[in-house]
Design a protein around this motif. Sequence first.
Motif, PDB file in Angstrom:
ATOM      1  N   GLN A   4      62.949  86.372 143.108  1.00 36.89           N
ATOM      2  CA  GLN A   4      62.617  87.626 143.019  1.00 36.89           C
ATOM      3  C   GLN A   4      61.344  88.042 143.295  1.00 36.89           C
ATOM      4  OE1 GLN A   4      64.536  85.785 140.900  1.00 36.89           O
ATOM      5  NE2 GLN A   4      66.655  86.571 141.214  1.00 36.89           N
ATOM      6  N   GLU A   5      60.258  87.430 142.497  1.00 33.63           N
ATOM      7  CA  GLU A   5      59.017  87.912 142.683  1.00 33.63           C
ATOM      8  C   GLU A   5      58.764  87.423 144.253  1.00 33.63           C
ATOM      9  OE1 GLU A   5      57.391  86.496 138.276  1.00 33.63           O
ATOM     10  OE2 GLU A   5      57.151  85.374 139.891  1.00 33.63           O
ATOM     11  N   PHE A   6      59.143  86.360 144.812  1.00 30.15           N
ATOM     12  CA  PHE A   6      58.872  86.258 146.055  1.00 30.15           C
ATOM     13  C   PHE A   6      58.874  87.212 147.108  1.00 30.15           C
ATOM     14  CE2 PHE A   6      60.551  84.450 149.980  1.00 30.15           C
ATOM     15  CZ  PHE A   6      59.448  84.215 150.986  1.00 30.15           C
ATOM     16  N   PHE A  65      70.938  90.948 147.160  1.00 32.58           N
ATOM     17  CA  PHE A  65      70.703  89.769 146.229  1.00 32.58           C
ATOM     18  C   PHE A  65      69.697  90.400 144.918  1.00 32.58           C
ATOM     19  CE2 PHE A  65      67.278  86.764 145.237  1.00 32.58           C
ATOM     20  CZ  PHE A  65      68.163  85.594 144.671  1.00 32.58           C
ATOM     21  N   LEU A  66      69.016  91.383 145.401  1.00 33.78           N
ATOM     22  CA  LEU A  66      67.998  91.546 144.603  1.00 33.78           C
ATOM     23  C   LEU A  66      68.506  92.893 143.210  1.00 33.78           C
ATOM     24  CD1 LEU A  66      64.742  92.036 146.385  1.00 33.78           C
ATOM     25  CD2 LEU A  66      65.336  90.265 144.685  1.00 33.78           C
ATOM     26  N   PRO A 119      75.309  88.405 150.678  1.00 32.77           N
ATOM     27  CA  PRO A 119      75.971  88.080 151.879  1.00 32.77           C
ATOM     28  C   PRO A 119      75.301  87.388 153.044  1.00 32.77           C
ATOM     29  CG  PRO A 119      74.809  90.147 151.891  1.00 32.77           C
ATOM     30  CD  PRO A 119      74.808  89.912 150.358  1.00 32.77           C
ATOM     31  N   ALA A 120      75.464  86.182 152.773  1.00 34.10           N
ATOM     32  CA  ALA A 120      74.593  85.034 153.653  1.00 34.10           C
ATOM     33  C   ALA A 120      75.072  85.280 155.048  1.00 34.10           C
ATOM     34  CB  ALA A 120      75.080  83.837 153.002  1.00 34.10           C
ATOM     35  N   HIS A 121      76.092  85.826 155.312  1.00 34.16           N
ATOM     36  CA  HIS A 121      76.395  86.061 156.815  1.00 34.16           C
ATOM     37  C   HIS A 121      75.807  86.995 157.488  1.00 34.16           C
ATOM     38  CE1 HIS A 121      79.104  88.727 154.563  1.00 34.16           C
ATOM     39  NE2 HIS A 121      79.175  89.322 155.591  1.00 34.16           N
ATOM     40  N   TYR A 122      75.450  88.065 156.636  1.00 38.38           N
ATOM     41  CA  TYR A 122      74.263  89.046 157.177  1.00 38.38           C
ATOM     42  C   TYR A 122      73.167  88.134 157.594  1.00 38.38           C
ATOM     43  CZ  TYR A 122      76.847  93.013 155.444  1.00 38.38           C
ATOM     44  OH  TYR A 122      77.831  94.228 155.357  1.00 38.38           O
ATOM     45  N   MET A 123      72.731  87.705 156.797  1.00 40.49           N
ATOM     46  CA  MET A 123      71.374  86.901 157.250  1.00 40.49           C
ATOM     47  C   MET A 123      71.593  85.920 158.520  1.00 40.49           C
ATOM     48  SD  MET A 123      68.309  87.285 155.727  1.00 40.49           S
ATOM     49  CE  MET A 123      67.507  87.751 154.032  1.00 40.49           C
ATOM     50  N   ASP A 124      72.544  85.184 158.447  1.00 43.51           N
ATOM     51  CA  ASP A 124      72.827  84.284 159.880  1.00 43.51           C
ATOM     52  C   ASP A 124      73.186  85.081 160.919  1.00 43.51           C
ATOM     53  OD1 ASP A 124      72.648  82.245 157.991  1.00 43.51           O
ATOM     54  OD2 ASP A 124      75.145  82.192 157.825  1.00 43.51           O
ATOM     55  N   ALA A 146      66.698  81.291 152.981  1.00 41.62           N
ATOM     56  CA  ALA A 146      66.500  79.893 152.332  1.00 41.62           C
ATOM     57  C   ALA A 146      65.947  79.910 150.891  1.00 41.62           C
ATOM     58  CB  ALA A 146      65.375  79.093 153.173  1.00 41.62           C
ATOM     59  N   GLU A 147      65.105  80.926 150.721  1.00 41.28           N
ATOM     60  CA  GLU A 147      64.646  80.702 149.381  1.00 41.28           C
ATOM     61  C   GLU A 147      65.806  81.209 148.492  1.00 41.28           C
ATOM     62  OE1 GLU A 147      62.080  79.821 146.517  1.00 41.28           O
ATOM     63  OE2 GLU A 147      61.814  79.587 148.664  1.00 41.28           O
ATOM     64  N   ILE A 148      66.455  82.108 148.925  1.00 44.53           N
ATOM     65  CA  ILE A 148      67.743  82.660 148.150  1.00 44.53           C
ATOM     66  C   ILE A 148      68.925  81.670 147.882  1.00 44.53           C
ATOM     67  CG2 ILE A 148      69.431  84.482 148.192  1.00 44.53           C
ATOM     68  CD1 ILE A 148      67.545  86.417 149.711  1.00 44.53           C
ATOM     69  N   LEU A 149      69.129  81.056 149.087  1.00 42.43           N
ATOM     70  CA  LEU A 149      70.105  80.157 148.945  1.00 42.43           C
ATOM     71  C   LEU A 149      69.827  78.870 147.804  1.00 42.43           C
ATOM     72  CD1 LEU A 149      71.157  79.777 152.718  1.00 42.43           C
ATOM     73  CD2 LEU A 149      72.637  80.459 150.933  1.00 42.43           C
ATOM     74  N   LYS A 150      68.245  78.666 148.042  1.00 40.86           N
ATOM     75  CA  LYS A 150      67.879  77.389 147.257  1.00 40.86           C
ATOM     76  C   LYS A 150      68.051  77.809 145.465  1.00 40.86           C
ATOM     77  CE  LYS A 150      63.744  77.185 145.732  1.00 40.86           C
ATOM     78  NZ  LYS A 150      62.367  76.988 145.364  1.00 40.86           N
ATOM     79  N   SER A 151      67.927  79.344 145.383  1.00 45.05           N
ATOM     80  CA  SER A 151      67.961  79.880 144.068  1.00 45.05           C
ATOM     81  C   SER A 151      69.391  79.689 143.547  1.00 45.05           C
ATOM     82  CB  SER A 151      67.446  81.125 143.845  1.00 45.05           C
ATOM     83  OG  SER A 151      68.276  81.961 144.702  1.00 45.05           O
TER      84      SER A 151
END
Length: 1365
Positions: free
Chosen positions: A9-11, A460-461, A470-475, A499-504
């Motif tokens: 979130q900070e990133f 996400f936030l 919605p990861a498909h938005y990003m893709d 990638a940072e969101i998916l890692k979290s």
Amino acid sequence: MAQCVQSVQEFVQDSFVPMVAVLCSEEAERVTRKNNLNFAELLRPFCRLTSEGHIRDPNNQVQVVKNLRICVNNVVISPNTVSAALSPSQCRLLNEVVLSCQPQEGAVTNVITAGDYDLNFSATTPWFETYRENFLQSMPASDHEFLNHYLACLLVVSSTETVPVEHFLKLSQEQHRIQHSGEYTNPKWFIPNTLKYYVLLHDMSEGDEQRADAVYEDMKQRYGSQGCYLLKMNSRTFSAEEDEQIPDPWSQYLQRSNLVKSCGNITKFGHCFLPDGVSNSLENHPLQLETASSSGTLHTLSAVNADLKKGARDPETLAGGAGSHGACLTLNDHDHIRQFIQEFTFRGLLPHIEKNIRQLNDQLVSRKGLSRSLFTATKKWFGGGKVPEKSISEPKSTCGLLYPPEAPELQIRKMADLCFLVQHYELAYSCYHTAKKDFLSDQAMLYAAGALEMAAVSAFLQAGAPRPYPAHYMDTAIQTYRDVCKNMVLAERCALLSAEILKSQGKYSEAATLLIKMTSEDSDLRSALLLEQAAHCFINMRNPMVRKFAFHMILAGHRFSKAGQRRHALRCYCQAMQVYKERGWSLAEDHINFTIGRQSFTLRQPENAVIAFRQILTNDSRQTATQQGAFLREYLYVYKVTISLPQLPLPYIHSSATRVYFGHERRLAQGEKQAATHVSLDQEYDQDLAAMWCHLEEQLVAAANRGIVPVNFQTTQCCLNSQTDNLRHPLAVVEEPIIVEVTFRNPLKVSLSLSNLSLVWRFTADCASPSKEKTTEEFCFATLTHSVDFFLSTDQQTSDLMVVRGRQELKIRGPRLNQTKEDKMSVRHGPDLRLDPIITPPMPLMEVFFLQFPTALLCGEIRKAYVEFCNVSSVALCGLRVVSTHPDFFTFGSQATTPLSPTSAENCSAYKTLATAPEPGLVASEILVSAEDFSQSSGVMEIPIDGCTLQPGESTQLPLWLRGPDQEGVHEINFLFYYESTSKGNKISHRVLRHTVFICASRSLSVQASACRSSVPLHHSLDDKGDGGAMVFIDVENINTSEAGVREFHIVQVSSSSQHWRLHKCINPAKDKDCKLISRERAKLCFRATRCKPHQEKYTFADLNLGNERIISSSTPCGDFFFRGCRTSESQQVDVASSRTSSSSKKQGPTENRASAIANIVKKCNELDLNIIVIWKAYVVEDNKQLILEGQLHVALQTIGKEASSLTPREETQEMVLLKFKSEFPPIVVLPPAELSQLIKTNLHYPETYTHPFVQDSLCVVPVTLTLSNCSLAQVDVIIDLRHKSTSPESMEVHSSFTWVGQTQYKLQLKPQEVLCLTLRACFLQAGVYNLNTPRVFAKPTGQGAMCETSQQTSIPALIIINNA
């Protein structure tokens, strides 16, 4: 991905912050430059708010703004259009940022155990975070989004200006011109009505504070209290606060600007940035080298090394001096700046954003009443539509579609961006989602991708996560940016966020896939960083994918190398090596090691380069010869340019196979002289032979020390290897050579050339430092420095010959310890001191030569040779002894019995002979000899040299008599010579010399001998002076098959040697004195033996010659070989008897014990103890010349009635005995031993002819005397039975008219050696020839049971002739 300092979130929040521009007057710039800062740089460390802010949304709901950060930048105008890629200066900046951020020495590391892998790697990647931060900050402003457009502008004027208000007006007009004139595309502004915030800068050290306050009051009247601010600074006076330590918060923020300045002198290098004039040879795969080209070698890369140091700057150096910033500021000034930022944000920026959100919302609400089609038509007819701009490289339906600034779709996007910047994510998501639909319907793909990206981030936030990410938005956004819009910068930003969101969320697999898709050939640095993060994703999964981690680390290292980031490339390869090392991936290991070696060399880490190259060359490689040659050249070049005398691993030294030889190499044969074999490096080590030599040496040492082996006895080891005992320091003699045999192995397919090899020693003198050379005669301790110097070069056929001088350590690891529990639980090795000799003072050195030494002998053949002893040292020797595994093979003779007779010299005989005419009925000549004159108590023989000492350089020659072994075949005979120094007290007490010969023995004669008691009555035996005698029969057979050219054998003499018996005379009926035998012939000789007079420990030698000369058997060499042969046979008999006793002692029962007692009682009854010596001569034809060979055979007659042979019977293998699991049967009754049948000797005395008138008297009675002799030393019970019980028809015919009359059964008791006569009467009914030897005699020792009664052996038939008168 790796762990990050910031949360996700900070990133994301820090990636998109409100942008504020700064316009300063020249005087204001001068005031801030006192602190070595411009105004934007002055504010930068204080741009994060520590308190919460509040705004009201269009629904009048209060929204909290937490941890808000603003970005303040100077206005930089640029007329250039926006590009889809980063500028070269921005790329150089990112490259320098990553290059300057290296892992810290004590950084936190992760230790992960996955299966049988234990991996240790960095837990964080600060270089990636730094790259990501600088990448997001350096992104160019775009028209399709407003997140990085300026929302406000700070107009800064100094209070020292004459009329500050005029300067504010000029700055305001300048800002308006920049924004609205259309001349500049950069900077970009968020809204037309940009917030202008007026800042009056007052220098406390120069200006008038009252005037500044007055000007500020005027400003508040003009711009309002919320639109201006008085900032007081430069309060510090150096005279009063010179020693005060003020923190410097600017250095970390100024590194980027300094990096920008430092990138100006660097030009592009392939896909990375390196100095001019260097080709990127690392673009090709490191394992695919072109041997004909030198572009891929370290020769070229070494030139790059010096220039690369400029790029790897220290962060402190890049910051431009940490202590020079903010020099005029106090901590109160810091607080003033921090308060200014807070006032500007809360009273100026946030209300301005809130106002614009309301205005945009009102516009959008008014739009809802219109239909989509009507609204579209209105825009179409009244100029509100899109303006299509065509481009050659961009399709019309995608990136060429642009919206005018007043387009409703952009207003929606603008409102969404404002809401996002003030953390109103729910409203922002709604606006993004709405804008996304409009953009997609218009086929404005760049705008649509931006809306999709921010919609996903907003979702996400949102607090409480009302909807999933919605990861498909990003893709979709990434695919659109990359494939449709060809904008890799935006695609990279989108991938970093996603990638940072998916890692979290723990979706490491999806994050890794996304990062890998973003790799491309346009940017090696980006691809390297993303591949490294993908590798971290694989290792951080719930089930770590170790091999994928290593593979992508290698890919990342390769791309780092192409980008010029050699340190990062080296780190990636080292981390991947943990997975591939010693796992059977030999080609992968070679690739990794080779790359590590190259990168380490260019980074001036020759030690690491050497270690990496060594792994390639020493391990068994599966590379081709060409590839190995390339590796070798690189390796030698590293050594040549870095280290003066390196530790070369090639060729490989098999250290445990190192052999150390102490002393001179043995001499070869000199003419007729044959040198002792001793020990050489050509001989293979044999454990059994070593034990045999040790046993012989122990015998010698014991003989030299009165039969006792010293406690500190150490076996002499001339040649040390891995199988010898190396726990003690070996002893070497000064000025004697030490030969070290080193085993080299070339593991490569490339030939190596070694030259100028030398062995390096380090001498440690007693009471002296190791570095001091000893020139005195003090002999001390020396050790080998375990190293070999040599010149190593590649195959000379190649054009680029490379030669390097190197050294290898000889480190020998001792045997593994396995005694204690600690040894068994761990791997410990003992010492190996074969290369650490102790140098001792001079010692004598003897050489032995043999002359006329044969290689083939007949069995029992006597041959005379000579042995020469030479003292080749400068020290006298003494105590010369010898021991052999075959002590009966040789003799040096004794001085008293050495043959010197003229006859033996004339006949070339080895015996001492006397001429004697043959006489019939000749009685044997006797000589008494003591055994001490010939043999010693042990097998050690003292060598009789004059004076018992050999002086330096002196030599002596002694005769040596040899006797062929009794068994045919090839015999290995070992001699061990022993000698000492005349000076005592040395560390080496003695020295030994080994000699091994092989003798081929051929068959000669076979002698069988037997003895029986003489049947002559005692009172008729006149020759033996009343003593009892025995008959000795000697059966001689020629078993030679003429393979040695032997024509015939002559038996020339038969001698005897015993303490109790002797041969008296020859009673051979043939009267043939000289017995001649050709091949396969056989002869039988008969002798009479009598007892000797007892002599204490002396032997009686009796000689019966059958020819014209008498050989004195009691002299050398006959007597020597007799006694040595007796001692050998006795020791063998003792060994056999002891082994039989030990093996059968556990099985003996009462029956066996009783039988043993009986045997002991009658032991001496049949003892003979007569040794027969048969001396022969053989006539041999060799090279058309006739030679006469001579020899002797020994037969030991121990028992009467038992045959003995000169040939040792071969031991029969024991039959396999089956295991019995049932109870044993009752013991079988043991029959009496055969010795009990010889307790009593019987003789019948009667007239040979008896005449009786049967006409007058039909019964003829003849008196017969039966003599009974007790031959034992025990009392014997005797039973005599005269009754006929024979059933054979022959005996019935003979005994039909003959019977014994009178008492027919007697029971007598004979004392030891008692003689008793019984008078019997035989009755005959008619004339004829009768056998009187029919009495049966039974005897047993007194006190034994009836089971021990044994029928006694009878003599030959006793025939009587009865005549009729």
